[in-house]
Design an enzyme around this catalytic site. Sequence first.
Site, PDB file in Angstrom:
ATOM      1  N   GLY A   1       0.755  -1.242   0.000  1.00 31.11           N
ATOM      2  CA  GLY A   1       0.000   0.000   0.000  1.00 31.11           C
ATOM      3  C   GLY A   1       0.783   1.288   0.000  1.00 31.11           C
ATOM      4  O   GLY A   1       0.190   2.360  -0.115  1.00 31.11           O
TER       5      GLY A   1
ATOM      6  N   GLU B   1       4.072  -6.455   1.860  1.00 34.70           N
ATOM      7  CA  GLU B   1       3.746  -6.929   0.508  1.00 34.70           C
ATOM      8  C   GLU B   1       3.626  -5.795  -0.494  1.00 34.70           C
ATOM      9  O   GLU B   1       2.543  -5.540  -1.015  1.00 34.70           O
ATOM     10  CB  GLU B   1       2.401  -7.666   0.528  1.00 34.70           C
ATOM     11  N   PRO B   2       4.703  -5.065  -0.778  1.00 35.17           N
ATOM     12  CA  PRO B   2       4.596  -3.962  -1.731  1.00 35.17           C
ATOM     13  C   PRO B   2       4.411  -4.442  -3.171  1.00 35.17           C
ATOM     14  O   PRO B   2       4.998  -5.444  -3.580  1.00 35.17           O
ATOM     15  CB  PRO B   2       5.941  -3.246  -1.588  1.00 35.17           C
ATOM     16  N   GLY B   3       3.565  -3.742  -3.879  1.00 32.42           N
ATOM     17  CA  GLY B   3       3.421  -3.987  -5.316  1.00 32.42           C
ATOM     18  C   GLY B   3       3.791  -2.712  -6.057  1.00 32.42           C
ATOM     19  O   GLY B   3       4.887  -2.553  -6.594  1.00 32.42           O
TER      20      GLY B   3
ATOM     21  N   ARG C   1      -6.440   2.788 -15.686  1.00 33.03           N
ATOM     22  CA  ARG C   1      -6.572   3.504 -14.420  1.00 33.03           C
ATOM     23  C   ARG C   1      -7.185   4.893 -14.572  1.00 33.03           C
ATOM     24  O   ARG C   1      -7.916   5.354 -13.708  1.00 33.03           O
ATOM     25  CB  ARG C   1      -5.222   3.587 -13.702  1.00 33.03           C
TER      26      ARG C   1
ATOM     27  N   TYR D   1     -10.614   5.462 -12.548  1.00 33.21           N
ATOM     28  CA  TYR D   1     -10.755   6.348 -11.393  1.00 33.21           C
ATOM     29  C   TYR D   1     -10.011   7.665 -11.556  1.00 33.21           C
ATOM     30  O   TYR D   1      -9.525   8.244 -10.589  1.00 33.21           O
ATOM     31  CB  TYR D   1     -10.423   5.671 -10.061  1.00 33.21           C
TER      32      TYR D   1
ATOM     33  N   CYS E   1     -13.241   3.025 -28.338  1.00 36.40           N
ATOM     34  CA  CYS E   1     -14.605   3.508 -28.531  1.00 36.40           C
ATOM     35  C   CYS E   1     -15.312   3.762 -27.213  1.00 36.40           C
ATOM     36  O   CYS E   1     -16.322   3.128 -26.898  1.00 36.40           O
ATOM     37  CB  CYS E   1     -15.386   2.502 -29.366  1.00 36.40           C
TER      38      CYS E   1
ATOM     39  N   TYR F   1      -0.109  -1.948 -12.288  1.00 39.20           N
ATOM     40  CA  TYR F   1      -1.549  -1.985 -12.562  1.00 39.20           C
ATOM     41  C   TYR F   1      -1.913  -1.425 -13.940  1.00 39.20           C
ATOM     42  O   TYR F   1      -2.990  -0.871 -14.121  1.00 39.20           O
ATOM     43  CB  TYR F   1      -2.328  -1.262 -11.448  1.00 39.20           C
TER      44      TYR F   1
HETATM   45  C1  LIG Z   1      -2.816  -5.319  -3.909  1.00 37.14           C
HETATM   46  C2  LIG Z   1      -2.269  -5.950  -2.703  1.00 37.14           C
HETATM   47  C3  LIG Z   1      -0.953  -5.675  -2.318  1.00 37.14           C
HETATM   48  C4  LIG Z   1      -0.080  -4.674  -3.019  1.00 37.14           C
HETATM   49  O1  LIG Z   1      -0.561  -3.381  -2.870  1.00 37.14           O
HETATM   50  P1  LIG Z   1       0.260  -2.125  -3.418  1.00 37.14           P
HETATM   51  O2  LIG Z   1      -0.622  -0.985  -3.121  1.00 37.14           O
HETATM   52  O3  LIG Z   1       0.463  -2.338  -4.863  1.00 37.14           O
HETATM   53  O4  LIG Z   1       1.542  -2.079  -2.658  1.00 37.14           O
HETATM   54  C5  LIG Z   1      -0.462  -6.356  -1.225  1.00 37.14           C
HETATM   55  N1  LIG Z   1      -1.230  -7.254  -0.555  1.00 37.14           N
HETATM   56  C6  LIG Z   1      -2.496  -7.539  -0.902  1.00 37.14           C
HETATM   57  C7  LIG Z   1      -3.260  -8.548  -0.147  1.00 37.14           C
HETATM   58  C8  LIG Z   1      -3.066  -6.890  -1.982  1.00 37.14           C
HETATM   59  O5  LIG Z   1      -4.320  -7.155  -2.328  1.00 37.14           O
END
Ligand SMILES: *Cc1c(COP(=O)(O)O)cnc(C)c1O
Length: 471
Positions: free
Chosen positions: A288, A330-332, A370, A374, A401, A430
Amino acid sequence: MKFANRFGNFTEVGEKKGAAMSLPKSDLTKQADGLTTMELGAVLPKTAAVEGGHLHIGGVDMVELAREQGTALYVFDEADLRDRMEQYREAFSEVYPNSEVLYASKAFLNKEVLRIAAEEGMCLDVSGGGELYCARMVDFPMERVFMHGNYKTERELREAMAAGVGRIVLDTRIELGRVSRIAGELGITQKVLMRITPGVEADTHEYIKTGCEDSKFGFTMLGDFAFNCVEDVLAAPNVDLAGFHCHIGSQIFALHSFREAVQVMVEFVARVKERYGLEVEDLDMGGGLGIAYTTADRPSSIYEFAECTASAVKEFCAEYGVKEPRLLVEPGRSLVANAGVTLYTIGIMKTLPDIRKYVAVDGGMSDNIRTALYHAEYEAVIANKADEPRTEIVTLCGKHCESGDAVVLDGSLQHPELGDIACVFGTGAYCYTMSSSYNGQPRPAIVFVKDGQARVVTRRETYEDLFDRDL
Ligand SMILES: *Cc1c(COP(=O)(O)O)cnc(C)c1O
């Protein structure tokens, strides 16, 4: 028109029922910021540079790359990607040695990024059989894989457990029954985490919020439901409760949200210890951390995030009298978003006086949903005019379209001309994973650049690919 975003929130868009998704009204008083490319700061990938008026990333000329590979094109700065993974690992091992960093693969997934994540010592989050399959294809160590999802199918659970994933993150009691049964059938004991909804409202864009009580994810804390379910997990055969998980949202700037979530979770851990006599191994605080999409964004650094989370865990463990668990994050987005850019060719322009200027690119909501979804904000430049100041406000729209099909809404840009190469920053997360072939648009290729070399790691989709599965 009502539609769901990927977190399942329903949002009103458009004035009247049945109206097409459309763009928000343009602010005609907005002035171009006059910035040149290198003045965009944290939005840029680490190795961005301007030479001879052209944007370079990883020592590769983006204008030449666009000509060679065609557009739309996803480009990733490999040094940036590896650097952020190293920063996460180093920051957490420094402030909290008993920790692991999991890459949330849904942010950006292909084989190469998983090979790099494995090399960089990441663990991995997968949220379905497809993501798991990709991890298996690159021999990602299965004991380092965590399986998420609010509805993992029977098949997905069975595949994950047979493959030997390290943790299944339980989302419901229904799932507990399935995991317990499948583990019995496979003759294994499955380590699980319970996903808790801690009721913390993350300070972020209102559409992207998952920690609050009204969520499809996880065991709710309302009425002590989650707490009471711990008993069920402990009683279930073939299942070993290794800890608790929460994920309070995405693109979060305010670190205090994480601190509050840690407090709620550690208090929960302490109550579990008191009532059930169990001190859990793992505390998984989810992802997050926010990133800079625009020059106005001021995200916290990876180091600040690590420091805040780790000190909160230590402080609250001492306060509530529980042993410090292994800390997982858990960074994405914050690993991959700024490493990626998208290149497009500008092919149509249209000025509507007192309304807006449309500049159309050869992609759009198919490669980046995205903005349509939003109204996400991005910075863009013209890669072949990278040292010129951005003097115009334009809407970079796509070729699809849908009236709402845009990539940049009212953004500053250098004076655009037909044939220019537009580069949109911060598209590493994303975008590809949420891409579609809407309007029969083949998905772009993905190129990794590093030390002057460009390598295609995912080839462009072809028309044949699009219809290969049709019988
Ligand atoms: C999406 C998600 C993440 C990654 O979130 P980011 O905002 O991209 O860092 C980590 N854990 C869980 C369970 C998620 O659903």
